[in-house]
Write a protein that holds these residues in place. Structure first.
Motif, mmCIF file in Angstrom:
data_model
loop_
_atom_site.group_PDB
_atom_site.id
_atom_site.type_symbol
_atom_site.label_atom_id
_atom_site.label_comp_id
_atom_site.label_asym_id
_atom_site.label_seq_id
_atom_site.Cartn_x
_atom_site.Cartn_y
_atom_site.Cartn_z
ATOM 1 N N GLY A 1 48.637 42.009 33.276
ATOM 2 C CA GLY A 1 48.204 42.546 34.651
ATOM 3 C C GLY A 1 48.043 41.475 35.418
ATOM 4 N N SER A 2 48.493 41.658 36.864
ATOM 5 C CA SER A 2 48.596 40.697 37.888
ATOM 6 C C SER A 2 47.439 40.553 38.516
ATOM 7 C CB SER A 2 49.613 41.188 38.602
ATOM 8 O OG SER A 2 50.947 41.087 38.429
ATOM 9 N N LEU A 3 46.878 39.290 38.831
ATOM 10 C CA LEU A 3 45.962 38.872 39.798
ATOM 11 C C LEU A 3 46.378 38.211 41.035
ATOM 12 C CD1 LEU A 3 43.463 37.440 36.833
ATOM 13 C CD2 LEU A 3 43.318 39.892 37.860
ATOM 14 N N TRP A 4 45.790 38.408 42.189
ATOM 15 C CA TRP A 4 46.262 37.592 43.419
ATOM 16 C C TRP A 4 44.893 37.074 43.944
ATOM 17 C CZ3 TRP A 4 50.781 35.627 44.600
ATOM 18 C CH2 TRP A 4 51.981 36.298 44.212
ATOM 19 N N TRP A 5 45.069 36.232 44.569
ATOM 20 C CA TRP A 5 44.062 35.413 45.564
ATOM 21 C C TRP A 5 44.713 34.648 46.645
ATOM 22 C CZ3 TRP A 5 42.973 35.216 40.370
ATOM 23 C CH2 TRP A 5 41.574 36.162 39.980
#
Length: 514
Positions: free
Chosen positions: A272-276
């Protein structure tokens, strides 16, 4: 004591080798902390149920503790060095598990905090750091609300000119922790250490001009489908990742009412992708006026669904595990001869009342928000806590009088901050119990505040610099609790109610730094 002697012996052997080779310069630094506090940090006084009245969180009000940190730098040149950083403690006096009880030398409390090498390719402005290191994402105005911690990885910084640089990072917070637990409690050893890594890739661009500093940055994460299973045992109990390291089940999962991986259904996604992303800005062009602004955004992709509990007996809606939100915070200060008065504030997105579309609160990893010292990491809070606040689902405004000095070597900082919530009151009915709003009180996140709830936090921190290397720090905190009982009576376990209370803390810390 035996382990401490072994540690000092190893340091002595390294120093002896240095004197023989005459090529390495060894430098030692560290800090001793001795602290004592009296506190009642629980926001709940007692509960009421069909069995009668039962007090919640019956804990000792007095604690004594100590902590020692030692750092050894082996410097070969300006282009090459290595660092090892040990922590002994936190040792609570009388506690066997932390090495503070009678016969404490039999307990293992020595921890490796950091271990890395710094090096530069010849005739370049590129600097590289490899190993377990401290990484804080760029921030101003109240600390990092996303990540500020020790983690294994590689960071590289290249200075382009006096106004611009580029920093890149790869960090691996989690890998090879999953032992093959299945949802029914069985263990499949063939699945052990499979798809359980969490990797982070970041890019930061520090820009410096006369009177202005800003650092736009972005970070991408890829989370394996078994990464959360690796840090929790079956049924969601913590396994190796505690509040001092960041509480990922609270900061990545969508709601306090759902905190265990065993609650999450299967997913066809392997990662799963995480973005900040963030934009911290510091303006000093109008000195003595200082202005700090910090904008953050975060996103965690859905990885399976889970059932919410609308009542204690019955699960209702299939909810999304997606989490996405934003945060804006600011600080304005004016430097004066006697101190630095200032105004601070923040606003973070909160949940609506629809669990099917996921959480609207910004996800985080290891937040270290420090606007305040009771709820956050704004002072030496290591006796009862070693974490900060992510501000998710809250808003706040406050005043601060920092570094007030009327007597030589004695300074004071006073804060008064009101916390409000941005989460819908309708979310309470999906929580498993009326205590879900307290889950973030001591879990490296924020308390779950709805728009009907509030807190008023008062801090007074006094610091006396007795000697150049010796400080006595006295902290006094009080939190007025304005949680809304009517809202939280709608939570899952309607047969149980609670009586709220204010929280408070008084602590003194003796700090010797060298």
């Amino acid at each position: 004591m035996k382990r401490i002697c072994t540690l000092l012996l190893c340091a002595g052997m390294l120093l002896g080798a240095a004197s023989g080779a005459k090529a390495i310069d060894f430098k030692v630094k560290g800090q001793w902390l001795m602290g004592f506090n009296v506190a009642d940090t629980s926001p709940v006084h007692k509960t009421r149920n069909s069995a009668g009245v039962e007090r919640k969180h019956q804990e000792d009000k007095f604690h004594a503790a100590q902590r020692l940190r030692l750092q050894l730098d082996a410097v070969a040149s300006e282009s090459l060095s290595g660092t090892v950083y040990f922590e002994i403690g936190t040792q609570k006096w009388g506690q066997a598990s932390s090495g503070g009880a009678l016969g404490a030398d039999s307990a293992s409390v020595i921890k490796l905090k950091r271990a890395y090498i710094d090096w530069m390719p010849p005739e370049t402005d590129l600097s590289v750091r490899m190993g377990i290191q401290g990484i804080a994402l760029p921030n101003t105005a109240g600390g990092s609300a996303i990540m500020d911690t020790d983690v294994a990885g590689i960071t590289a910084n290249y200075k382009i000119n006096d106004n611009m640089a580029i920093t890149a990072l790869w960090a691996r917070p989690l890998n090879d922790n999953y032992n093959g637990y299945l949802a029914d409690g069985r263990v499949d050893s063939n699945r052990a250490s499979y798809l359980d890594n969490l990797d982070l890739f970041g890019l930061m661009v520090p820009l410096t001009f006369e009177g202005y500093e800003l650092t736009p940055w972005v970070m991408y994460g890829m989370k394996g489908k078994n990464a959360m299973k690796g840090i929790e045992g079956f049924e969601g109990f913590q396994n190796g990742i505690n509040t001092a390291d960041g509480n990922l089940p609270y900061s990545l999962y969508p709601y306090p009412g759902m905190t265990g991986w065993s609650d999450v259904g299967s997913t066809s996604k392997t990662y799963g992708s995480l973005w900040w992303a963030g934009l911290p800005i510091n303006i000093t062009a109008f000195d003595p006026l200082n202005i700090e602004i910090d904008l953050n955004y975060g996103y965690a992709e859905e990885m399976g669904k889970f059932w919410t509990a609308k009542t204690w007996e019955r699960q209702t809606k299939h909810a999304s595990t997606k989490r996405e939100g934003w945060l804006a915070k600011a600080l304005v200060e004016y430097k004066m001869d006697w101190g630095v008065p200032g105004i601070l504030g923040w606003y973070a997105s909160g949940d609506d009342d629809n669990v099917k579309n996921g959480s609207e609160r910004m996800p985080s990893l290891v937040p270290m928000g420090n606007f305040t010292s009771f709820m956050g990491d704004g002072n030496m809070g290591w006796i009862d806590q070693d974490y900060g606040i992510d501000y998710a689902g809250t808003w706040g405004v406050g005043i601060q009088l920092r570094d007030m000095t009327f007597i030589e070597d004695l300074s004071h900082t006073f804060r008064a901050v009101y916390w409000g919530g941005t989460n819908s009151p309708g979310m309470a009915k999906y929580m498993e119990s009326a205590y879900s709003w307290t889950d973030g009180w001591g879990s490296a996140t924020s308390p779950y505040l709805t728009t009907e709830d509030g807190l008023l936090e008062l801090n007074l921190v006094n610091s006396y610099q007795m000697y150049e290397n010796f400080e006595i720090n006295l902290e006094l905190d009080y939190v007025f609790n304005f949680m809304d009982n009517d809202t939280w009576k709608k939570a899952g376990n309607r047969n149980t109610s609670f009586e709220r209370q204010d929280a408070w803390k008084a602590q003194v810390v003796f700090a010797y730094s060298f």
